[in-house]
Enzyme design. Structure first.
Site, PDB file in Angstrom:
ATOM      1  CG  ASN A 224      -0.704  -1.880   3.426  1.00 25.60           C
ATOM      2  OD1 ASN A 224      -0.645  -1.565   2.237  1.00 25.60           O
ATOM      3  ND2 ASN A 224      -1.747  -2.465   3.956  1.00 25.60           N
TER       4      ASN A 224
ATOM      5  CG  ASP B  57      -1.860  -9.041   8.593  1.00 24.50           C
ATOM      6  OD1 ASP B  57      -1.132 -10.049   8.746  1.00 24.50           O
ATOM      7  OD2 ASP B  57      -1.535  -7.913   9.010  1.00 24.50           O
ATOM      8  CD  GLU B  58      -1.467  -4.571   6.604  1.00 23.40           C
ATOM      9  OE1 GLU B  58      -1.897  -3.421   6.528  1.00 23.40           O
ATOM     10  OE2 GLU B  58      -0.472  -4.893   7.283  1.00 23.40           O
ATOM     11  CB  ILE B  59      -1.013 -11.237   1.060  1.00 22.53           C
ATOM     12  CG1 ILE B  59      -1.086 -12.133   2.307  1.00 22.53           C
ATOM     13  CG2 ILE B  59      -0.082 -11.842   0.006  1.00 22.53           C
ATOM     14  CD1 ILE B  59      -1.724 -13.483   2.037  1.00 22.53           C
TER      15      ILE B  59
END
EC number: 3.2.1.52
Lengths: 587, 587
Positions: free
Chosen positions: B308, B347-349
């Protein structure tokens, strides 16, 4: 990439206009000058600054003291910036280039023959369009001396500013890359400003001076000092000291005549002219503290019916004594400022305030005048007062677009409500300064919804709100307040959009604006910097530059400012700053 | 107005739970305590601080040094705050009240009998729900001594903090209004935090300490230290020093073990526990600098396909050596921090990163595991490591909502993507901390559009964007970035919205979060303060408080912080701050 650059500005360029246009090799980010010079050629060598490096002034028998001081400050920056270059490995990445570099021992600063030898300040305070800011800088790679020449001390000062931006430090060595470099430079627009509001919240002189320093580093040449407003009157005006005595936030939160003089001198020495604004007839509530007789609807409630922002209060524009008082006040303020520019404001006049003021209604009735006719009388009297002091009137756009007042043809308009109004102002033939809220407001100005109480062009204002609402959060992108987006927005502004060639000549430049409802000394720097640098380059270098090319150079601005004690916002993680382009969406 | 207040928190309250609930007279803004004590009675007299005012500690044979230091700091604030009250006329407005005031010579600080006499730090570092922060403060108006009592040194410290907020200065006199005042206080929620990201941009220890000071002034009791991320690894971990050696921005931009110890001690003495986060398996690109073998898709391009935010890179979660390396690293980090809380992130794997990594695909294939099964193995191993060090795992919400990993029932979830996800986390029975981006992010986190590369619950994420887009610019109102609106938004958050009574008991508190893509030392203070104070009061005093009542008190916070050297943003023009309510839209 080699670009040919042309000088397209309509403003006075001095000898640069006569010169051959340079081929400019864009090698950013290595050459991280800001604003980017309009023409330059750059090489691929490095040069080291000698331990004994010195700057000498030639061609002037007795250099003005502000030029000598500028030379001293320049040497200070070379010693103290200690900016490591923003690349992976930082200074170590340049070790090879440095090791083979020749040494620069001398910069000679030369004033052209047959030119005036006035101070930087005296040149900076000349009328717009007559200030000579052009300079010519050569930094060789072969160890021979560098030369800076210009036809004014102001031009020399601009060149010194550029010179300081060439240098990086690594392990005690100060060096430049991309030499030899030849720069021939002058601004695209003569007015490159920053507005500071010292009325909503007060700023000590030291904060203003630090801001002036920072402005000068990016060649901003105009402080638009919105010094008083309805909330407070910090300006001590000779003959009108009761206004600050009763209207300043406290006896410590004032600008004395000597403070003002100090600020003007400080600014002038940095090539900055100070245009004061005494906003009239609106935005004057605080005058009621000392002179209730001059103010209609003073602190009337609910404020939303009488003003766009509390407290309400406007000068009784139909009253002869009030007109005389205002003219005398403006005359006294004009005497404090050497600038040829003086803003009398004229924005956001609230008609309901006068409608509800029995005295004003009575005076209009007795005189047989409409509100607009009274405003015309008021404006002519107040403009005559400042013109008597040699000033050119500057007004907010409403005075041109919304009211039927007689303005001198040389009056300058500030377009603030929307950039969409630029064309209408230009169509009326007035010179104008870009200051539109949709591009150049550093924070939102209006602290509350624009209500029906603002009965002038409410349709236009609503449109501004909608424009903001839709533009500030582009789909899936960052918000309005994001410094990264915001500098891009102002940076990519087109100053001549929708204008004819003739109308385009009316554009004097523009400015960022800091209204201080939610700003004070504690957050001044990060609100302003480096965003205001984006318009500084727009007005100096001219429009149409690439955001992608600019970002690495703007990182340099931000980190160099921090070296000099200005608390800029980082635009990105340092990881991105060290890797130009790597964080772009297409990387 | 007299209000009865009840203690509704489900968390440990010590003896306060047994006490009679006070009638609390809300006389704000005169009593400008922040966070507002949960129960208090206030009078209408003034009291002056004696020139010989002193604070003595009773009931402890050998007071811990951090309590003695806290007493010294308290006296320093009384001497140095020099805050004039925010009313028209400032201190002069209180002259009559001051002239008839009695003098306060003494504050006695008393630890209850049969209580532990551990340090403030030791109490602050206890498991959540077992820290005793309650205190009882009485300041009489008759010249007799004031008394502060508690059953822990931490409670005493909270009471000292409240005591310092009672005082104003005018012409050399330090005085309080609204005495006699009796305060019986304890927090509504045990977790009241602030997240600081020191990886996107680095903050010197001095900035962290100043932030800890400021946190303690509004009784925030938890620093969530997001110390490393993909951009940089500033943490020097014993046994893993290569990570900072190769991953810090520079050798000067690191936190040595002694820096960490210094920060923990400094925080502890101010009643603050430090929860470290080593985000895994994502947000780990920088580990590739020292250990490329452990990182998939390191700095892969285009980054938008793999993360991201640049640079891309995630731990090879299917590799046994990488799992062991990670477990060992977390163990080593856990040894550095006394807190019982440890965040392993999660988070955000980015699934595509693993899909495109041939090694990971091979390892999954060999083991016969899906990505989710491998993540489960990875998570169990890393959580086992920190549990072996006595830590409770804390994870970002995706680990609960998006993945099929086995979590201990005592695992705590941080809800960040949207407050709309709180109910789903609670429904799964996990304790949780409010950290939702739509209420508590001090700046936007994601520097780029959330793209399809983020393939987990992209529908939810798009919703967040839309929520932001519509909520942040209310029709005709200020923007998302406006501190005024923003503190109101977090302040009026309802922590138990859509939860059953049983689910509501899972709420531990919450925090504001500073991700530092566009923040650094130069703008830390104005980005955080006073906005983070809004949630500090929410979690201490409890929800449902009035924004209108809070604003004058929050002005006090802002100006008092400035007296103490923290660069807060002014929320309004000083004109408004001096006139509570006068700038409200309905005024």
């Amino acid at each position: 990439m080699v670009k040919m650059k042309t000088l397209t500005s309509t403003t006075s360029m001095g000898w640069v206009l006569l010169s051959v246009v340079f081929a400019s090799v864009l090698v950013s980010p290595v050459v991280a000058l800001w604003p980017q010079p309009r023409t330059f050629t750059a090489g691929t060598s490095a040069v080291r600054l000698s331990q004994n490096f010195d700057i000498s002034i030639a061609g002037i028998r007795n250099p003005p003291s502000d030029l000598r001081d500028a030379v001293t400050r320049t040497k200070g920056f070379l010693n103290n910036d200690k900016l490591e270059r923003l690349v992976v490995g930082r200074g170590a990445a340049d070790a090879t280039a440095i090791s083979s570099a020749k040494t620069l021992s001398k910069l000679t600063v030369v004033l052209g023959k047959n030119t005036t030898t006035g101070s930087i300040a005296s040149e900076a305070q000349k009328p717009l369009g007559t200030r000579d800011e052009a300079y010519f800088l050569v930094v060789p790679s072969d160890g021979s001396g560098a030369t800076l020449s210009a036809n004014s001390t102001l031009g020399l000062f601009r060149g010194l500013t550029t010179f300081t931006q060439l240098w990086y430090q690594s392990q005690g060595t100060t060096y430049a890359l991309n030499v030899p470099i030849n720069i021939k430079d002058s601004p695209a627009y003569p007015y490159r400003g920053l507005l500071l509001d010292t009325a909503r919240n007060y700023f000590p002189v030291s904060d203003i001076k630090r801001t002036l320093d920072a402005m000068s580093w990016v060649k901003i040449n105009q402080l638009h000092w919105h010094v008083v407003d309805s909330q407070s009157f910090p300006l001590q005006v000779p003959g009108f000291t009761e206004l600050a005595d009763k209207g300043a936030y406290s006896s410590a939160m004032v600008y004395s005549p000597s403070d003002v003089s100090d600020i003007i001198t400080y600014a002038g020495a940095r090539g900055i002219d100070v245009m004061v604004e005494i906003d009239t007839p609106g935005h004057t509530s605080v005058i009621s503290k000392a002179h209730p007789e001059h103010i209609a609807c003073a602190e009337a409630s609910p404020w939303t019916s009488f003003a766009n922002e509390p407290p309400a209060g406007q000068l009784r524009l139909a009253n002869a004594q009030t007109i005389q008082f205002t003219a005398n006040l403006l005359t006294a303020v004009a005497k404090m400022f050497p600038s040829t520019l003086f803003s009398t404001g004229g924005d956001e006049i609230n008609a309901n305030c006068y409608t509800q003021d029995a005295q004003t209604q009575s005076e209009l009735s007795t005189a047989g005048k409409t509100f607009e006719q009274a405003l015309d009388t008021f404006t002519q009297a107040t403009h005559k007062a400042i013109q008597g002091q040699g000033k050119t009137p500057v007004v907010w756009e409403e005075m041109v677009l919304d009211h039927n007042v007689t303005l001198s043809s040389n009056t300058i308009a500030l377009v603030w409500i929307s950039s969409a109004n630029v064309q209408a102002v230009a169509a009326k033939g007035y010179k104008l300064i870009h200051a539109a809220s949709d591009y150049f407001y550093l924070v939102r100005h209006v602290p509350a919804p624009l209500t029906v109480s603002f009965n002038v062009r409410s349709d236009v204002l609503r449109t501004v709100e909608e424009v903001d609402g839709s533009e500030v959060i582009p789909q899936g992108s960052n918000s309005w307040c994001d410094p990264f987006k915001t500098w891009q927005k102002s940076y990519t502004f087109n100053p001549t959009a929708n204008l004819t060639d003739e109308q385009a000549k009316l554009i004097l430049g523009g400015q960022h604006l800091l209204w201080t409802e939610q700003s004070g000394p504690s957050n001044l720097d990060p609100i302003v910097w480096p965003r205001a640098a984006s318009s500084a380059e727009l007005w100096w270098t001219g429009p149409g530059q690439s955001v992608d090319d600019a970002l690495p150079r703007l990182h340099d601005v931000s980190y160099r400012f921090q070296q000099r004690g200005v608390h800029t916002i980082p635009l990105q993680p340092l990881w991105c700053a060290l890797r130009p382009g790597a964080c772009d969406l297409n990387a």
